[in-house]
Design a protein around this motif. Structure first.
Motif, PDB file in Angstrom:
ATOM      1  N   ARG A 105       9.745  62.889  99.941  1.00 45.11           N
ATOM      2  CA  ARG A 105      10.935  62.058  99.737  1.00 45.11           C
ATOM      3  C   ARG A 105      11.492  61.614 101.074  1.00 45.11           C
ATOM      4  O   ARG A 105      11.571  62.405 102.013  1.00 45.11           O
ATOM      5  CB  ARG A 105      12.009  62.869  98.986  1.00 45.11           C
ATOM      6  CG  ARG A 105      11.880  62.837  97.488  1.00 45.11           C
ATOM      7  CD  ARG A 105      12.273  61.485  96.878  1.00 45.11           C
ATOM      8  NE  ARG A 105      13.703  61.350  96.685  1.00 45.11           N
ATOM      9  CZ  ARG A 105      14.438  60.383  97.206  1.00 45.11           C
ATOM     10  NH1 ARG A 105      13.904  59.464  97.976  1.00 45.11           N
ATOM     11  NH2 ARG A 105      15.736  60.321  96.966  1.00 45.11           N
ATOM     12  N   VAL A 106      11.899  60.361 101.144  1.00 41.29           N
ATOM     13  CA  VAL A 106      12.516  59.840 102.360  1.00 41.29           C
ATOM     14  C   VAL A 106      13.865  59.252 101.981  1.00 41.29           C
ATOM     15  O   VAL A 106      13.948  58.474 101.022  1.00 41.29           O
ATOM     16  CB  VAL A 106      11.633  58.733 102.992  1.00 41.29           C
ATOM     17  CG1 VAL A 106      12.290  58.165 104.234  1.00 41.29           C
ATOM     18  CG2 VAL A 106      10.248  59.257 103.308  1.00 41.29           C
ATOM     19  N   LEU A 137       5.189  58.133 100.317  1.00 38.99           N
ATOM     20  CA  LEU A 137       6.610  58.291 100.608  1.00 38.99           C
ATOM     21  C   LEU A 137       7.410  57.663  99.474  1.00 38.99           C
ATOM     22  O   LEU A 137       7.202  56.500  99.134  1.00 38.99           O
ATOM     23  CB  LEU A 137       6.960  57.608 101.934  1.00 38.99           C
ATOM     24  CG  LEU A 137       6.180  58.096 103.159  1.00 38.99           C
ATOM     25  CD1 LEU A 137       6.619  57.308 104.395  1.00 38.99           C
ATOM     26  CD2 LEU A 137       6.382  59.593 103.379  1.00 38.99           C
ATOM     27  N   VAL A 138       8.289  58.454  98.878  1.00 43.89           N
ATOM     28  CA  VAL A 138       9.180  57.946  97.839  1.00 43.89           C
ATOM     29  C   VAL A 138      10.539  57.788  98.500  1.00 43.89           C
ATOM     30  O   VAL A 138      11.177  58.768  98.879  1.00 43.89           O
ATOM     31  CB  VAL A 138       9.250  58.923  96.653  1.00 43.89           C
ATOM     32  CG1 VAL A 138      10.146  58.359  95.562  1.00 43.89           C
ATOM     33  CG2 VAL A 138       7.851  59.195  96.114  1.00 43.89           C
ATOM     34  N   MET A 139      10.960  56.534  98.672  1.00 46.61           N
ATOM     35  CA  MET A 139      12.081  56.276  99.567  1.00 46.61           C
ATOM     36  C   MET A 139      13.298  55.706  98.850  1.00 46.61           C
ATOM     37  O   MET A 139      13.179  54.932  97.904  1.00 46.61           O
ATOM     38  CB  MET A 139      11.628  55.282 100.641  1.00 46.61           C
ATOM     39  CG  MET A 139      10.314  55.707 101.318  1.00 46.61           C
ATOM     40  SD  MET A 139       9.897  54.728 102.745  1.00 46.61           S
ATOM     41  CE  MET A 139       9.493  53.175 101.971  1.00 46.61           C
ATOM     42  N   SER A 140      14.482  56.117  99.314  1.00 48.68           N
ATOM     43  CA  SER A 140      15.721  55.561  98.774  1.00 48.68           C
ATOM     44  C   SER A 140      16.730  55.451  99.903  1.00 48.68           C
ATOM     45  O   SER A 140      16.563  56.045 100.965  1.00 48.68           O
ATOM     46  CB  SER A 140      16.265  56.453  97.662  1.00 48.68           C
ATOM     47  OG  SER A 140      16.618  57.716  98.196  1.00 48.68           O
ATOM     48  N   SER A 141      17.775  54.684  99.653  1.00 47.45           N
ATOM     49  CA  SER A 141      18.832  54.533 100.654  1.00 47.45           C
ATOM     50  C   SER A 141      20.139  55.064 100.099  1.00 47.45           C
ATOM     51  O   SER A 141      20.454  54.850  98.930  1.00 47.45           O
ATOM     52  CB  SER A 141      18.988  53.056 101.012  1.00 47.45           C
ATOM     53  OG  SER A 141      20.204  52.875 101.718  1.00 47.45           O
ATOM     54  N   ASP A 142      20.910  55.751 100.946  1.00 46.62           N
ATOM     55  CA  ASP A 142      22.219  56.254 100.524  1.00 46.62           C
ATOM     56  C   ASP A 142      23.311  55.212 100.716  1.00 46.62           C
ATOM     57  O   ASP A 142      24.426  55.404 100.252  1.00 46.62           O
ATOM     58  CB  ASP A 142      22.595  57.501 101.336  1.00 46.62           C
ATOM     59  CG  ASP A 142      21.849  58.729 100.847  1.00 46.62           C
ATOM     60  OD1 ASP A 142      20.907  58.558 100.053  1.00 46.62           O
ATOM     61  OD2 ASP A 142      22.217  59.847 101.250  1.00 46.62           O
ATOM     62  N   ASP A 143      23.014  54.136 101.439  1.00 45.35           N
ATOM     63  CA  ASP A 143      24.097  53.191 101.708  1.00 45.35           C
ATOM     64  C   ASP A 143      23.622  51.729 101.681  1.00 45.35           C
ATOM     65  O   ASP A 143      23.772  51.072 100.666  1.00 45.35           O
ATOM     66  CB  ASP A 143      24.794  53.517 103.046  1.00 45.35           C
ATOM     67  CG  ASP A 143      23.823  54.019 104.109  1.00 45.35           C
ATOM     68  OD1 ASP A 143      22.795  53.368 104.319  1.00 45.35           O
ATOM     69  OD2 ASP A 143      24.100  55.064 104.727  1.00 45.35           O
ATOM     70  N   VAL A 144      23.021  51.257 102.756  1.00 44.61           N
ATOM     71  CA  VAL A 144      22.684  49.832 102.827  1.00 44.61           C
ATOM     72  C   VAL A 144      21.177  49.659 102.926  1.00 44.61           C
ATOM     73  O   VAL A 144      20.423  50.622 102.915  1.00 44.61           O
ATOM     74  CB  VAL A 144      23.376  49.164 104.045  1.00 44.61           C
ATOM     75  CG1 VAL A 144      24.886  49.263 103.934  1.00 44.61           C
ATOM     76  CG2 VAL A 144      22.892  49.794 105.343  1.00 44.61           C
ATOM     77  N   GLY A 162      20.029  51.866  95.487  1.00 48.07           N
ATOM     78  CA  GLY A 162      19.978  51.711  94.035  1.00 48.07           C
ATOM     79  C   GLY A 162      18.594  51.696  93.436  1.00 48.07           C
ATOM     80  O   GLY A 162      18.453  51.485  92.231  1.00 48.07           O
ATOM     81  N   MET A 163      17.540  51.894  94.220  1.00 49.49           N
ATOM     82  CA  MET A 163      16.195  51.954  93.653  1.00 49.49           C
ATOM     83  C   MET A 163      15.263  52.746  94.575  1.00 49.49           C
ATOM     84  O   MET A 163      15.579  52.984  95.727  1.00 49.49           O
ATOM     85  CB  MET A 163      15.631  50.549  93.436  1.00 49.49           C
ATOM     86  CG  MET A 163      15.431  49.757  94.707  1.00 49.49           C
ATOM     87  SD  MET A 163      14.629  48.156  94.440  1.00 49.49           S
ATOM     88  CE  MET A 163      12.907  48.612  94.500  1.00 49.49           C
ATOM     89  N   TYR A 164      14.125  53.166  94.020  1.00 42.77           N
ATOM     90  CA  TYR A 164      13.108  53.810  94.846  1.00 42.77           C
ATOM     91  C   TYR A 164      12.081  52.778  95.264  1.00 42.77           C
ATOM     92  O   TYR A 164      11.717  51.903  94.483  1.00 42.77           O
ATOM     93  CB  TYR A 164      12.370  54.891  94.048  1.00 42.77           C
ATOM     94  CG  TYR A 164      13.233  56.053  93.628  1.00 42.77           C
ATOM     95  CD1 TYR A 164      13.684  56.979  94.568  1.00 42.77           C
ATOM     96  CD2 TYR A 164      13.588  56.232  92.296  1.00 42.77           C
ATOM     97  CE1 TYR A 164      14.472  58.045  94.186  1.00 42.77           C
ATOM     98  CE2 TYR A 164      14.375  57.301  91.909  1.00 42.77           C
ATOM     99  CZ  TYR A 164      14.821  58.207  92.855  1.00 42.77           C
ATOM    100  OH  TYR A 164      15.599  59.252  92.484  1.00 42.77           O
TER     101      TYR A 164
END
Ligand code: CUA
Length: 312
Positions: A105-106, A137-144, A162-164
């Motif tokens: 996870r990233v 790598l399964v990636m998401s963002s906490d902000d922008v 809002g998405m992976y």
């Protein structure tokens, strides 16, 4: 085909299984472009010199020339279809991870990369992976919006709130590769860096079992200084007294700070610990509550505290 490549004038070292194919395509486009440019501009210049008016040439109306028209229609068409097919094939191969890929996870946040391993262990700023093993790598963002870019692997993927999104690679040799954020994401975008450390299978297993303690022979305050950079604390907290996004760490230990609610707090072990684990519980007046949560181990927090104490 899958052997690692050395850096060249144009490209950094290729360290993933897909790198050679991408480099071939890159150099094909580069050389085709260069050769066509020289040929076309060269012919134009030759014609200009040969047929200019003062040599007495009279312009004649141009008639159609079927052979020439076929050549200039189909030659570019064949080149374009080849490039499309080649590029699309490579894109598909690079997009779909093999079945035996290992998921990591990233999380991207302003302004750091956090990695979470299958055993739940988390680390900021360093992604440790075994060599010759496909990694997804399964990636998401906490902000922008951010973008995970590793030039040595020849791959880049947007990390979207809002998405992976996923990307995969298989490293072809041990060593280090640089991660950049390739999408402008605020003041410290340029500092949103991380390192991929490609290690042997055995070393990776050992790392998962033991986590990452201080390197041998390094004192806690020195380790804290290393963690300060590795965890990207430096993008928001200066060491020279200047105010960045957060308060400077110069002389911070034992300082009395006024909080946004008007209360005052003396910077001690508990305040630092809370500020790392629940950063926005108490914010120093004059700063915005924007610090991301850092899931550090106690030993790492101790090291950062030891480092802070040295910053007189
Ligand atoms: Cu994250 Cu730029």
């Amino acid at each position: 085909m899958n052997s690692p490549s050395e850096p060249t004038f144009q490209l950094p070292a290729g360290m993933s299984t897909i790198a050679p194919e991408y480099d071939w395509l890159y150099y094909f486009i580069y050389w085709a472009g260069l050769i066509l440019f020289v040929a076309i501009v060269g012919l134009m210049l030759a014609f200009v010199i040969r047929y200019h008016r003062s040599r007495g040439h009279q312009p004649k109306p141009t008639e159609s020339h079927t052979a020439a028209e076929l050549i200039w229609t189909f030659t570019p068409l064949i080149i374009l279809v080849t490039l499309f097919h080649w590029g699309f094939q490579g894109y598909v191969r690079g997009s779909v991870a093999p079945d035996n890929a290992l998921d990591i996870r990233v999380r991207g946040k302003q302004w750091l990369w956090e990695f979470e391993y299958p055993n739940g262990y988390r680390e900021i700023g360093t992604l440790k992976v075994p060599v010759h093993q496909p990694i997804r790598l399964v990636m998401s963002s906490d902000d922008v919006l951010h973008s995970f870019f590793v030039p040595e692997f020849r791959w880049k993927k947007d990390v979207v709130p809002g998405m992976y999104s996923t990307m995969w690679f298989e490293a072809t040799r041990t060593g280090k590769a640089q991660v950049f954020c390739a999408e402008y994401c605020g003041v410290s975008h340029a500092g949103m860096l991380a390192t991929v450390e490609i290690v042997s299978e055995a070393e990776y297993e050992k790392f998962l079992k033991e986590g990452s303690g201080p390197p041998a022979g390094v004192t806690p305050d020195k380790w804290g200084a290393m963690l300060y950079t590795k965890n990207n604390c430096n993008t928001c907290h200066s060491l020279d007294g200047s105010a960045l996004v957060g308060p400077s760490w110069k002389g911070v230990w034992g300082r009395t700070e006024t909080m946004t609610d008007g209360s005052s707090i003396t910077v001690d072990e508990n305040y630092v610990r809370q500020s790392i684990l629940e950063p926005n519980a108490k914010t120093v007046r004059g700063f915005n509550p924007v610090m991301p949560v850092y899931t550090l181990q106690d030993q790492q927090i101790d090291a950062l505290i030891a480092f802070m104490k040295t910053l007189k």
